[in-house]
Design a protein around this motif. Structure first.
Motif, PDB file in Angstrom:
ATOM      1  N   LEU A  70      55.975  -9.311 -66.558  1.00 14.80           N
ATOM      2  CA  LEU A  70      55.947  -7.846 -66.450  1.00 14.80           C
ATOM      3  C   LEU A  70      55.248  -7.425 -65.166  1.00 14.80           C
ATOM      4  CD1 LEU A  70      54.877  -6.855 -70.097  1.00 14.80           C
ATOM      5  CD2 LEU A  70      57.139  -7.517 -69.241  1.00 14.80           C
ATOM      6  N   SER A  71      55.703  -6.327 -64.595  1.00 14.77           N
ATOM      7  CA  SER A  71      54.989  -5.765 -63.449  1.00 14.77           C
ATOM      8  C   SER A  71      53.669  -5.162 -63.954  1.00 14.77           C
ATOM      9  CB  SER A  71      55.840  -4.675 -62.800  1.00 14.77           C
ATOM     10  OG  SER A  71      55.943  -3.583 -63.698  1.00 14.77           O
ATOM     11  N   ALA A  72      52.749  -4.909 -63.033  1.00 10.66           N
ATOM     12  CA  ALA A  72      51.466  -4.313 -63.430  1.00 10.66           C
ATOM     13  C   ALA A  72      51.702  -2.964 -64.117  1.00 10.66           C
ATOM     14  CB  ALA A  72      50.559  -4.162 -62.216  1.00 10.66           C
ATOM     15  N   ASP A  73      52.683  -2.177 -63.636  1.00 12.60           N
ATOM     16  CA  ASP A  73      52.962  -0.874 -64.253  1.00 12.60           C
ATOM     17  C   ASP A  73      53.475  -1.042 -65.684  1.00 12.60           C
ATOM     18  OD1 ASP A  73      52.174   0.404 -62.013  1.00 12.60           O
ATOM     19  OD2 ASP A  73      54.194   0.959 -61.323  1.00 12.60           O
ATOM     20  N   THR A  74      54.355  -2.035 -65.873  1.00 12.08           N
ATOM     21  CA  THR A  74      54.907  -2.252 -67.223  1.00 12.08           C
ATOM     22  C   THR A  74      53.821  -2.762 -68.163  1.00 12.08           C
ATOM     23  OG1 THR A  74      57.033  -2.750 -66.229  1.00 12.08           O
ATOM     24  CG2 THR A  74      56.759  -3.399 -68.522  1.00 12.08           C
ATOM     25  N   ARG A  75      52.943  -3.612 -67.634  1.00  8.11           N
ATOM     26  CA  ARG A  75      51.819  -4.071 -68.476  1.00  8.11           C
ATOM     27  C   ARG A  75      50.952  -2.886 -68.880  1.00  8.11           C
ATOM     28  NH1 ARG A  75      51.476  -8.698 -64.990  1.00  8.11           N
ATOM     29  NH2 ARG A  75      49.836  -7.761 -63.735  1.00  8.11           N
ATOM     30  N   ALA A  76      50.664  -2.003 -67.924  1.00  6.61           N
ATOM     31  CA  ALA A  76      49.806  -0.851 -68.227  1.00  6.61           C
ATOM     32  C   ALA A  76      50.464   0.022 -69.295  1.00  6.61           C
ATOM     33  CB  ALA A  76      49.542  -0.048 -66.953  1.00  6.61           C
ATOM     34  N   ALA A  77      51.773   0.273 -69.150  1.00  2.00           N
ATOM     35  CA  ALA A  77      52.477   1.115 -70.128  1.00  2.00           C
ATOM     36  C   ALA A  77      52.510   0.432 -71.497  1.00  2.00           C
ATOM     37  CB  ALA A  77      53.900   1.405 -69.633  1.00  2.00           C
ATOM     38  N   THR A  78      52.636  -0.884 -71.489  1.00  2.00           N
ATOM     39  CA  THR A  78      52.678  -1.631 -72.758  1.00  2.00           C
ATOM     40  C   THR A  78      51.324  -1.550 -73.466  1.00  2.00           C
ATOM     41  OG1 THR A  78      54.367  -3.139 -71.914  1.00  2.00           O
ATOM     42  CG2 THR A  78      53.021  -3.934 -73.759  1.00  2.00           C
ATOM     43  N   PHE A  79      50.249  -1.771 -72.727  1.00  2.00           N
ATOM     44  CA  PHE A  79      48.919  -1.714 -73.361  1.00  2.00           C
ATOM     45  C   PHE A  79      48.590  -0.290 -73.803  1.00  2.00           C
ATOM     46  CE2 PHE A  79      48.081  -5.870 -71.204  1.00  2.00           C
ATOM     47  CZ  PHE A  79      47.846  -6.579 -72.361  1.00  2.00           C
ATOM     48  N   ASP A  80      49.066   0.695 -73.038  1.00  2.00           N
ATOM     49  CA  ASP A  80      48.818   2.084 -73.416  1.00  2.00           C
ATOM     50  C   ASP A  80      49.480   2.388 -74.768  1.00  2.00           C
ATOM     51  OD1 ASP A  80      47.716   4.610 -72.727  1.00  2.00           O
ATOM     52  OD2 ASP A  80      49.770   5.329 -72.458  1.00  2.00           O
ATOM     53  N   ARG A  81      50.714   1.906 -74.938  1.00  2.00           N
ATOM     54  CA  ARG A  81      51.442   2.135 -76.200  1.00  2.00           C
ATOM     55  C   ARG A  81      50.804   1.327 -77.342  1.00  2.00           C
ATOM     56  NH1 ARG A  81      53.173   4.382 -79.589  1.00  2.00           N
ATOM     57  NH2 ARG A  81      55.258   4.463 -80.486  1.00  2.00           N
ATOM     58  N   LEU A  82      50.400   0.090 -77.012  1.00  2.00           N
ATOM     59  CA  LEU A  82      49.783  -0.755 -78.043  1.00  2.00           C
ATOM     60  C   LEU A  82      48.506  -0.119 -78.582  1.00  2.00           C
ATOM     61  CD1 LEU A  82      50.216  -4.366 -76.608  1.00  2.00           C
ATOM     62  CD2 LEU A  82      51.070  -3.537 -78.817  1.00  2.00           C
ATOM     63  N   ARG A  83      47.746   0.484 -77.676  1.00  2.00           N
ATOM     64  CA  ARG A  83      46.467   1.096 -78.075  1.00  2.00           C
ATOM     65  C   ARG A  83      46.680   2.100 -79.201  1.00  2.00           C
ATOM     66  NH1 ARG A  83      44.654   5.600 -76.388  1.00  2.00           N
ATOM     67  NH2 ARG A  83      46.213   5.629 -74.724  1.00  2.00           N
ATOM     68  N   THR A  84      47.801   2.835 -79.127  1.00  2.96           N
ATOM     69  CA  THR A  84      48.046   3.861 -80.146  1.00  2.96           C
ATOM     70  C   THR A  84      48.604   3.260 -81.445  1.00  2.96           C
ATOM     71  OG1 THR A  84      50.321   4.289 -79.455  1.00  2.96           O
ATOM     72  CG2 THR A  84      48.586   5.529 -78.329  1.00  2.96           C
ATOM     73  N   LEU A  85      49.059   2.010 -81.381  1.00  4.33           N
ATOM     74  CA  LEU A  85      49.661   1.390 -82.563  1.00  4.33           C
ATOM     75  C   LEU A  85      48.679   0.552 -83.376  1.00  4.33           C
ATOM     76  CD1 LEU A  85      53.072   0.121 -81.100  1.00  4.33           C
ATOM     77  CD2 LEU A  85      52.774   1.841 -82.907  1.00  4.33           C
ATOM     78  N   LEU A  86      47.554   0.168 -82.724  1.00  3.95           N
ATOM     79  CA  LEU A  86      46.645  -0.774 -83.390  1.00  3.95           C
ATOM     80  C   LEU A  86      45.772  -0.083 -84.434  1.00  3.95           C
ATOM     81  CD1 LEU A  86      45.384  -2.995 -80.413  1.00  3.95           C
ATOM     82  CD2 LEU A  86      47.245  -3.451 -82.035  1.00  3.95           C
ATOM     83  N   ALA A  87      45.654  -0.736 -85.574  1.00  4.06           N
ATOM     84  CA  ALA A  87      44.733  -0.269 -86.615  1.00  4.06           C
ATOM     85  C   ALA A  87      43.304  -0.600 -86.177  1.00  4.06           C
ATOM     86  CB  ALA A  87      45.045  -0.997 -87.919  1.00  4.06           C
ATOM     87  N   PRO A  88      42.308   0.148 -86.685  1.00  4.66           N
ATOM     88  CA  PRO A  88      40.918  -0.217 -86.377  1.00  4.66           C
ATOM     89  C   PRO A  88      40.674  -1.671 -86.764  1.00  4.66           C
ATOM     90  CG  PRO A  88      41.017   1.885 -87.528  1.00  4.66           C
ATOM     91  CD  PRO A  88      42.419   1.327 -87.551  1.00  4.66           C
ATOM     92  N   GLY A  89      40.036  -2.416 -85.873  1.00  2.00           N
ATOM     93  CA  GLY A  89      39.738  -3.823 -86.160  1.00  2.00           C
ATOM     94  C   GLY A  89      40.860  -4.787 -85.790  1.00  2.00           C
ATOM     95  N   ALA A  90      42.005  -4.252 -85.355  1.00  2.00           N
ATOM     96  CA  ALA A  90      43.132  -5.131 -85.000  1.00  2.00           C
ATOM     97  C   ALA A  90      42.822  -5.884 -83.709  1.00  2.00           C
ATOM     98  CB  ALA A  90      44.394  -4.296 -84.812  1.00  2.00           C
ATOM     99  N   VAL A  91      43.388  -7.084 -83.586  1.00  2.00           N
ATOM    100  CA  VAL A  91      43.237  -7.837 -82.334  1.00  2.00           C
ATOM    101  C   VAL A  91      44.604  -8.325 -81.868  1.00  2.00           C
ATOM    102  CG1 VAL A  91      40.873  -8.645 -82.696  1.00  2.00           C
ATOM    103  CG2 VAL A  91      42.799 -10.013 -83.557  1.00  2.00           C
ATOM    104  N   GLY A  92      44.708  -8.526 -80.549  1.00  2.00           N
ATOM    105  CA  GLY A  92      45.916  -9.119 -79.975  1.00  2.00           C
ATOM    106  C   GLY A  92      45.556 -10.420 -79.304  1.00  2.00           C
ATOM    107  N   LEU A  93      46.374 -11.441 -79.529  1.00  2.00           N
ATOM    108  CA  LEU A  93      46.150 -12.713 -78.850  1.00  2.00           C
ATOM    109  C   LEU A  93      47.097 -12.794 -77.656  1.00  2.00           C
ATOM    110  CD1 LEU A  93      45.310 -16.128 -80.206  1.00  2.00           C
ATOM    111  CD2 LEU A  93      47.252 -15.969 -78.668  1.00  2.00           C
ATOM    112  N   VAL A  94      46.494 -12.955 -76.463  1.00  2.00           N
ATOM    113  CA  VAL A  94      47.247 -12.928 -75.213  1.00  2.00           C
ATOM    114  C   VAL A  94      46.977 -14.235 -74.472  1.00  2.00           C
ATOM    115  CG1 VAL A  94      47.362 -11.750 -72.979  1.00  2.00           C
ATOM    116  CG2 VAL A  94      47.064 -10.418 -75.069  1.00  2.00           C
ATOM    117  N   THR A  95      48.015 -14.894 -73.967  1.00  2.00           N
ATOM    118  CA  THR A  95      47.746 -16.091 -73.164  1.00  2.00           C
ATOM    119  C   THR A  95      47.422 -15.667 -71.740  1.00  2.00           C
ATOM    120  OG1 THR A  95      50.085 -16.449 -72.676  1.00  2.00           O
ATOM    121  CG2 THR A  95      49.170 -17.638 -74.553  1.00  2.00           C
TER     122      THR A  95
END
Ligand SMILES: C[S@@+](CC[C@H](N)C(=O)[O-])C[C@H]1O[C@@H](n2cnc3c(N)ncnc32)[C@H](O)[C@@H]1O
Length: 242
Positions: free
Chosen positions: A123-148
């Motif tokens: 992903l480009s840096a812009d696409t990563r930023a947009a992806t994390f921005d969307r993920l932030r709104t989807l995560l439940a409190p206490g949720a974690v993401g595993l990223v390599t």
């Protein structure tokens, strides 16, 4: 919906799966500690799930449901077949076609976690930023993401990596050649019958290596933070409200 206008895995997908067993065996303990205690009503997102080796590894360490998102038709065909062929996976795993970040529009809150393995560098840096921005709104409190994440620059691989697999009478040889700019690579695959090379394929792609430090910099101010989690992985989580 946009799924994959430029599917770099269309042909590479035939070979990619053969060489992903060891990486997923290495990630299994990190997946277990991150997601092993989730209950069956929880949902984990597998982003860029590929052929589903990771989806299957994840399902083996958690009782949660899984939404596996994959844009490439070739990769998704293997993923769907792998899920459909196993009663437990077919019950718990939903396969969705789509490219990040737009594919997250079809995902319902709350997500109890996500996995983003061996794909952020596509992903480009812009696409990563947009992806994390969307993920932030989807995560439940206490949720974690595993990223390599990649080793830092001093340890990053510069030489050719060669791997081999025997399938029936034939030998599959993979060579992975990073190019000097660090943002492109070439992968070569041979199918051999003894000394005879039956097929040889070469793929050029783009890959922007992302270290933990770079990920932390990209997440600064987004409401998400990253911390190390085992070999070559990081945990991303919501920052506590001030
Ligand atoms: C190296 S493969 C890794 C697959 C899988 N995560 C694994 O570790 O086995 C990278 C995957 O990312 C997918 N991908 C690339 N760009 C994507 C995007 N914008 N959104 C979602 N997936 C993407 C590719 O189609 C491919 O299946």
């Amino acid at each position: 919906m946009t799924t994959s206008p430029d599917d770099s895995y269309q042909d590479l997908g035939e070979f990619h799966d053969l060489f992903m067993t060891a990486p997923w065996d290495r990630l299994r303990p990190a997946l277990r500690t991150a997601f092993g205690s989730l209950d069956p009503g929880a949902t984990i997102l597998d982003l860029g799930a590929g052929t589903g080796l990771g989806t299957r590894t994840l399902a083996a360490v958690t009782r949660a449901r899984i939404v596996a998102i994959e844009p490439s038709r070739t990769m998704r065909a293997v993923l769907t077949a792998r899920v459909a062929d196993d009663a437990d996976l077919a019950h718990r795993v939903t396969v969705r076609a789509g490219l990040l970040p737009d594919a997250l529009d079809d995902v319902r809150w709350p997500a109890a976690g996500f996995v983003c393995a061996h794909m952020l560098g596509h992903l480009s840096a812009d696409t990563r930023a947009a992806t994390f921005d969307r993920l932030r709104t989807l995560l439940a409190p206490g949720a974690v993401g595993l990223v390599t994440v990649e080793p830092d620059g001093t340890e990053a691989a510069t030489g050719t990596l060669t791997q081999e697999r025997q399938i029936g009478d034939l030998r599959y040889v993979a060579r992975y050649l990073p190019l000097p700019d660090g943002n492109r690579y070439v992968s070569e695959y041979e199918v051999r019958d003894g000394e005879l090379v039956l097929r040889q394929e070469r793929f050029a792609g783009t890959w922007e290596p992302l270290t933990l430090d770079q990920l932390r910099q990209e997440l600064a101010g987004t409401g998400l933070s990253a911390r190390p989690h085992g070999d070559g992985a990081a945990l991303v989580s919501l920052e506590p409200h001030p």
